[in-house]
Scaffold this motif. Sequence first.
Motif, PDB file in Angstrom:
ATOM      1  N   GLY A 120      27.748 -72.309 -72.277  1.00  0.00           N
ATOM      2  CA  GLY A 120      27.616 -71.266 -70.738  1.00  0.00           C
ATOM      3  C   GLY A 120      27.832 -72.112 -70.218  1.00  0.00           C
ATOM      4  N   SER A 121      28.303 -73.951 -69.879  1.00  0.00           N
ATOM      5  CA  SER A 121      29.099 -74.250 -69.252  1.00  0.00           C
ATOM      6  C   SER A 121      30.465 -73.700 -69.288  1.00  0.00           C
ATOM      7  CB  SER A 121      29.260 -76.234 -69.067  1.00  0.00           C
ATOM      8  OG  SER A 121      27.477 -76.016 -69.544  1.00  0.00           O
ATOM      9  N   VAL A 122      31.213 -73.739 -69.975  1.00  0.00           N
ATOM     10  CA  VAL A 122      32.302 -73.663 -70.546  1.00  0.00           C
ATOM     11  C   VAL A 122      32.871 -72.268 -70.402  1.00  0.00           C
ATOM     12  CG1 VAL A 122      34.563 -73.371 -72.321  1.00  0.00           C
ATOM     13  CG2 VAL A 122      32.448 -75.899 -72.194  1.00  0.00           C
ATOM     14  N   LEU A 123      31.968 -71.414 -70.662  1.00  0.00           N
ATOM     15  CA  LEU A 123      32.506 -69.671 -70.241  1.00  0.00           C
ATOM     16  C   LEU A 123      31.973 -69.309 -68.656  1.00  0.00           C
ATOM     17  CD1 LEU A 123      31.955 -67.139 -71.426  1.00  0.00           C
ATOM     18  CD2 LEU A 123      29.571 -66.874 -71.523  1.00  0.00           C
ATOM     19  N   VAL A 124      31.198 -70.524 -68.463  1.00  0.00           N
ATOM     20  CA  VAL A 124      31.206 -70.037 -66.607  1.00  0.00           C
ATOM     21  C   VAL A 124      32.778 -70.709 -66.299  1.00  0.00           C
ATOM     22  CG1 VAL A 124      30.250 -70.735 -64.510  1.00  0.00           C
ATOM     23  CG2 VAL A 124      29.080 -69.449 -66.555  1.00  0.00           C
ATOM     24  N   THR A 125      33.200 -71.620 -66.650  1.00  0.00           N
ATOM     25  CA  THR A 125      33.874 -72.064 -65.927  1.00  0.00           C
ATOM     26  C   THR A 125      35.506 -71.333 -66.506  1.00  0.00           C
ATOM     27  OG1 THR A 125      33.524 -74.311 -66.747  1.00  0.00           O
ATOM     28  CG2 THR A 125      35.790 -74.014 -65.866  1.00  0.00           C
ATOM     29  N   VAL A 126      35.410 -70.247 -67.315  1.00  0.00           N
ATOM     30  CA  VAL A 126      36.590 -69.920 -67.252  1.00  0.00           C
ATOM     31  C   VAL A 126      36.117 -68.713 -66.457  1.00  0.00           C
ATOM     32  CG1 VAL A 126      37.116 -68.298 -69.340  1.00  0.00           C
ATOM     33  CG2 VAL A 126      36.974 -70.162 -69.984  1.00  0.00           C
ATOM     34  N   MET A 127      34.878 -67.650 -66.886  1.00  0.00           N
ATOM     35  CA  MET A 127      35.158 -67.123 -65.507  1.00  0.00           C
ATOM     36  C   MET A 127      35.330 -67.226 -63.921  1.00  0.00           C
ATOM     37  SD  MET A 127      31.665 -65.998 -67.245  1.00  0.00           S
ATOM     38  CE  MET A 127      31.000 -63.751 -66.334  1.00  0.00           C
ATOM     39  N   VAL A 128      35.037 -68.535 -63.665  1.00  0.00           N
ATOM     40  CA  VAL A 128      35.380 -68.850 -62.098  1.00  0.00           C
ATOM     41  C   VAL A 128      37.114 -68.877 -62.091  1.00  0.00           C
ATOM     42  CG1 VAL A 128      34.898 -70.727 -60.819  1.00  0.00           C
ATOM     43  CG2 VAL A 128      33.478 -70.197 -61.605  1.00  0.00           C
ATOM     44  N   LEU A 129      37.554 -69.297 -62.892  1.00  0.00           N
ATOM     45  CA  LEU A 129      38.855 -69.689 -63.188  1.00  0.00           C
ATOM     46  C   LEU A 129      39.713 -68.465 -63.364  1.00  0.00           C
ATOM     47  CD1 LEU A 129      40.228 -72.855 -65.564  1.00  0.00           C
ATOM     48  CD2 LEU A 129      39.726 -72.788 -63.377  1.00  0.00           C
ATOM     49  N   PHE A 130      39.317 -67.054 -63.540  1.00  0.00           N
ATOM     50  CA  PHE A 130      39.443 -65.662 -63.989  1.00  0.00           C
ATOM     51  C   PHE A 130      39.559 -65.313 -62.141  1.00  0.00           C
ATOM     52  CE2 PHE A 130      38.731 -61.850 -64.495  1.00  0.00           C
ATOM     53  CZ  PHE A 130      40.086 -60.826 -64.921  1.00  0.00           C
ATOM     54  N   SER A 131      38.143 -65.407 -62.146  1.00  0.00           N
ATOM     55  CA  SER A 131      37.843 -64.782 -60.679  1.00  0.00           C
ATOM     56  C   SER A 131      38.895 -65.361 -59.436  1.00  0.00           C
ATOM     57  CB  SER A 131      36.233 -65.315 -60.431  1.00  0.00           C
ATOM     58  OG  SER A 131      36.280 -64.999 -59.155  1.00  0.00           O
ATOM     59  N   LEU A 132      38.813 -66.811 -59.523  1.00  0.00           N
ATOM     60  CA  LEU A 132      40.185 -67.189 -58.220  1.00  0.00           C
ATOM     61  C   LEU A 132      40.869 -67.139 -58.352  1.00  0.00           C
ATOM     62  CD1 LEU A 132      37.973 -70.821 -58.397  1.00  0.00           C
ATOM     63  CD2 LEU A 132      37.805 -68.653 -57.083  1.00  0.00           C
ATOM     64  N   PHE A 133      41.493 -67.461 -60.290  1.00  0.00           N
ATOM     65  CA  PHE A 133      43.333 -66.822 -60.217  1.00  0.00           C
ATOM     66  C   PHE A 133      43.987 -65.663 -60.412  1.00  0.00           C
ATOM     67  CE2 PHE A 133      43.667 -71.253 -62.173  1.00  0.00           C
ATOM     68  CZ  PHE A 133      44.432 -71.298 -60.767  1.00  0.00           C
ATOM     69  N   LEU A 134      42.907 -64.301 -61.109  1.00  0.00           N
ATOM     70  CA  LEU A 134      43.724 -63.147 -61.339  1.00  0.00           C
ATOM     71  C   LEU A 134      43.267 -62.465 -60.410  1.00  0.00           C
ATOM     72  CD1 LEU A 134      43.636 -63.275 -64.986  1.00  0.00           C
ATOM     73  CD2 LEU A 134      45.384 -63.932 -63.427  1.00  0.00           C
ATOM     74  N   LEU A 135      41.418 -62.546 -60.102  1.00  0.00           N
ATOM     75  CA  LEU A 135      40.512 -61.607 -59.247  1.00  0.00           C
ATOM     76  C   LEU A 135      41.295 -61.961 -57.235  1.00  0.00           C
ATOM     77  CD1 LEU A 135      37.550 -61.272 -60.590  1.00  0.00           C
ATOM     78  CD2 LEU A 135      39.319 -59.446 -61.453  1.00  0.00           C
ATOM     79  N   ASN A 136      41.923 -63.173 -57.940  1.00  0.00           N
ATOM     80  CA  ASN A 136      42.852 -63.642 -56.137  1.00  0.00           C
ATOM     81  C   ASN A 136      43.559 -62.184 -55.640  1.00  0.00           C
ATOM     82  OD1 ASN A 136      43.022 -64.718 -53.284  1.00  0.00           O
ATOM     83  ND2 ASN A 136      43.811 -65.896 -54.557  1.00  0.00           N
ATOM     84  N   LYS A 137      44.963 -62.446 -56.933  1.00  0.00           N
ATOM     85  CA  LYS A 137      45.863 -61.680 -56.705  1.00  0.00           C
ATOM     86  C   LYS A 137      44.999 -60.263 -56.495  1.00  0.00           C
ATOM     87  CE  LYS A 137      48.802 -65.227 -58.935  1.00  0.00           C
ATOM     88  NZ  LYS A 137      50.216 -65.042 -59.735  1.00  0.00           N
TER      89      LYS A 137
END
Length: 238
Positions: A130-147
């Motif tokens: 769960g920790s790794v999965l949430v980290t990946v989702m957060v990075l996806f949100s901050l990098f890609l969804l930000n653009k």
Amino acid sequence: MAESLHSGIWEISYIELTLRLVLAAVLGGLIGLEREFGYHPAGFRTHILVCLGSALIMILSIYGFTQFAAESNVRMDPARLAAQVISGVGFLGAGTILRTGVSITGLTTAASLWVVSAIGLSVGAGFYFGSVLVTVMVLFSLFLLNKLEKSFSQTKKFREIRIQIPDGSTALNVTLAKIAEFGLSIHKIQIENPIVGTEAEERVVTVRLLVKAGKPAHFQKVLLALPGIPGVRNVECE
């Protein structure tokens, strides 16, 4: 035998302890790097510290009181310290939220700190997947969804322009006409109390204009054109 098994539940090896703390530092650092690259208030080291501290508190909450586990009148509650982290990290996030005029910044960084604390708690509890999965989702949100968010909101964002002009000057009318000429729409005009200038009879007012530009290039052209208007003393924007 039963007592030995019971006490083993509340014990953790040094290898497992090290693994959890290192993983917390890595996951928190990954999210902190994104904030660091964007020059946000809380960056790489802050996110590592929050995640690492949360993980340690979670480990302490579960395994830090093993000497009392066998006591008949003691009931172990692994969530007691974790609950304080969830609510207590809010003060740190609040310190990253800044309001300047009509714009508010730091909300995403505050949210990332809150999520990092949750990741640290999860790692401390041994919830690795769960920790790794949430980290990946957060990075996806901050990098890609930000653009993606910027591409949608680029033409909808309100900006504030502040100009200083002499009280009673016609420079305001010229300014408004210049803004309309470049295709910007004005949604709010606020005139602050006049300030006495260098000369006794001169009074300067600050005018706040809340505008919305169809294209960012138009907004930049307005900022370049306004200082050339007679009577405009100073131009600032957010």
